[in-house]
Design an enzyme around this catalytic site. Structure first.
Site, PDB file in Angstrom:
ATOM      1  N   SER A 105      34.900  43.256  22.196  1.00 17.59           N
ATOM      2  CA  SER A 105      35.714  42.274  22.908  1.00 17.59           C
ATOM      3  C   SER A 105      36.544  42.795  24.067  1.00 17.59           C
ATOM      4  O   SER A 105      37.138  41.993  24.785  1.00 17.59           O
ATOM      5  CB  SER A 105      36.647  41.555  21.946  1.00 17.59           C
ATOM      6  OG  SER A 105      35.926  40.567  21.269  1.00 17.59           O
ATOM      7  N   SER A 155      35.776  38.610  23.152  1.00 17.29           N
ATOM      8  CA  SER A 155      36.763  37.566  23.015  1.00 17.29           C
ATOM      9  C   SER A 155      37.934  37.680  23.975  1.00 17.29           C
ATOM     10  O   SER A 155      38.647  36.705  24.197  1.00 17.29           O
ATOM     11  CB  SER A 155      37.308  37.553  21.577  1.00 17.29           C
ATOM     12  OG  SER A 155      38.023  38.747  21.296  1.00 17.29           O
ATOM     13  N   LYS A 169      46.956  39.684  25.705  1.00 24.24           N
ATOM     14  CA  LYS A 169      46.052  38.787  24.984  1.00 24.24           C
ATOM     15  C   LYS A 169      46.866  38.009  23.956  1.00 24.24           C
ATOM     16  O   LYS A 169      47.762  38.564  23.313  1.00 24.24           O
ATOM     17  CB  LYS A 169      44.965  39.625  24.292  1.00 24.24           C
ATOM     18  CG  LYS A 169      43.869  38.814  23.609  1.00 24.24           C
ATOM     19  CD  LYS A 169      42.777  39.728  23.027  1.00 24.24           C
ATOM     20  CE  LYS A 169      41.647  38.930  22.387  1.00 24.24           C
ATOM     21  NZ  LYS A 169      40.603  39.810  21.795  1.00 24.24           N
TER      22      LYS A 169
END
Ligand code: GLN
Length: 488
Positions: free
Chosen positions: A178, A154, A79
């Protein structure tokens, strides 16, 4: 034999060790898939092909020398919230579009040391604020199951990349859901460990008392291997837990006969989509067939978790994001007139709408006149939420319920309605407020879209959660389903 990108990490590792293909070939396979399919999905912000191939060649040397571990040569994506030395680390924001991290996050460093080539950095909501990946400066990620729908957020890029076979596994972070929510929307396995299990060093901070790194993978067994390499004490993060990390892989096959499952009545009430409820109930029936017993429990304060979170998280974010001032790093406005102008325009231009909204809420709830009414009250409620879990774990071994109230929604459907967006995390946020581990695994789809079953454990029970998830995955095929992709 199923295609390479459908295989487990242990199968890939065995093939690498047997010399069926090299780590370089495996990495090239994934880079090829990214080239073919990433365009419309937009799961990656950066693809680091050269670095990946160099790391793969090093993995091949280790394999040849007989020094390979279980993850050597297995490609991963990170990420874009994790600092990666010499590689752009944007956090999904215009603010950090020009930021090249000068060091690696601990989590990245450990996975690199385990021999995992990094394919690239995945797309995400700006500063991890969002549930749909639509707040990213780099544009939305599309759900590989239905390109008109969101992948969740997210960590939407990581979830979509694993679902589409654009990496074997991916890192993510979970502050309020997330990892679990996008895992549910994209039909993959995602685990958020206990707060403090993985180091936050080099992970760009959103809400420091809630943020935790975790893993997306195709199965609990794969996630166990990756988490093993990431977890553990780090003296550079004072909140990381100085507690031994058990061997997750050896726990996977433990019996779940006699397992006591708690079903919180607050997680099955109004607001839950009937299709999601049916899939979750079918999975729980499977657990009963495997020897578990089911008990209704109550988490009476859980419904307050969304309002509590939207005081605590913005408060912490307003403080954490104060460092982006246009002076030290990140976006700087053109020709500032004076210092105040530099701050105002750099931050005004660098941050998107949702981030600005959170900074304003956070500053407000921390201000002298409102601190007692909002921030203090939220902290008190946070305690009550933790106490609910403590009481529940006196009666049951694991808590189960839906990960999300619905399946993935359409792109744009909630983009202009922050409260509707916030309510997506109604079942995931309490876990973060209490610092507990949570995991989402795919169960039977509803109307062709993936559904996630959430498992919540007591502190440091991630090994048990992975074991419980693995037993279901041995008995069922839900986690093997994959979307049909269209070419970029
Ligand atoms: N969707 C939640 C938010 O917008 C949670 C995000 C997260 O876990 N990083 O804050």
């Amino acid at each position: 034999m199923s295609p390479i990108h459908d295989q487990s990490i242990s199968a890939l590792s065995a093939a690498l060790q047997a010399g069926e293909f090299s780590a370089r070939e495996l990495t090239e396979h994934y880079l090829g898939r990214i080239e073919q399919f990433n365009g419309p999905i937009n799961a990656y912000i950066s693809v680091t092909a050269k670095l990946a191939l160099t790391a793969a060649e090093q993995a091949d040397e280790r394999l040849a020398a007989g020094h390979a571990g279980p993850l050597t040569g297995i490609p991963i994506a990170h990420k874009d919230i994790f600092c990666t030395n010499g590689v752009k680390t944007s956090c999904g924001s215009r603010m950090l579009d020009n930021f090249v991290a000068p060091y690696d996050a601990t989590v990245v460093e450990r996975l690199q040391a385990a021999g995992m080539p990094m394919l690239g950095k995945t797309n995400m909501d700006e500063f991890a604020m969002g549930s749909s990946n639509e707040t990213s400066f780099y544009g939305p990620v599309r759900n590989p199951w239905d390109m008109e729908r969101v992948p969740g957020g997210s960590s939407g890029g990581s979830a979509a990349a694993v679902a589409a076979g654009l990496c074997v596994a991916a890192t993510g972070t979970d502050t309020g859901g997330s990892i679990r929510q996008p895992a549910a929307f994209c039909g993959v396995t995602g685990i958020k460990p206990t707060y403090g299990r993985c180091s936050r060093w080099g992970m760009i901070a959103f809400a420091s008392s809630l943020d935790q790194a975790g893993v997306f993978a195709r199965s609990a067994a794969d996630a166990a291997l990756v988490l093993q390499a990431m977890a553990g004490f780090d003296e550079r993060d004072s909140t990381s837990a100085n507690a031994p990390v058990p061997d997750y892989a050896t726990q996977l096959d433990d019996s779940i006969d006699g397992l006591r499952i708690g079903l919180p009545k607050e997680y099955f009430g109004a607001g839950l989509d009937p299709g999601v409820a049916t899939s979750v109930e079918a999975a729980i029936k499977e657990y009963e067939a495997l020897g578990a017993s089911v008990h209704e429990i109550s988490l009476p304060n859980a419904p307050l978790s969304v309002p509590v979170y939207y005081v605590v998280a913005p408060a912490e974010c307003s403080s954490n994001l104060a460092r982006f001032d246009g002076v030290r790093y990140g976006h700087r406005c053109e020709s500032a007139q004076d210092l105040e102008d530099l701050y105002k325009r750099s931050r005004g231009e660098g941050f998107g709408t949702e981030v600005k909204r959170r900074i304003m809420i956070g500053t407000y709830v921390l201000s002298a006149g409102y601190y007692d009414a909002y921030y203090l009250k939220a902290q008190q409620l946070r305690h009550l939420i933790s106490d609910d879990f403590r009481r529940a774990f006196e009666q049951v071994d694991v808590i189960m319920g839906p990960t999300t109230p619905s399946t993935a929604f359409a792109l744009g459907a909630k983009a202009n309605d922050p409260v509707a967006m916030y309510l997506n995390d109604i079942y995931t946020i309490a876990t973060n407020l209490a610092g507990l581990p949570g995991l989402s695994i795919p169960v039977a789809p509803a109307d062709g879209m993936p559904v996630g079953l959430q498992l919540i454990g007591d502190v440091f029970q991630e090994g048990r959660l992975l074991n419980i998830a693995h037993r279901l995955q041995q008995a069922t095929d839900w986690h093997r389903m994959a979307p049909r992709l269209t070419l970029a």
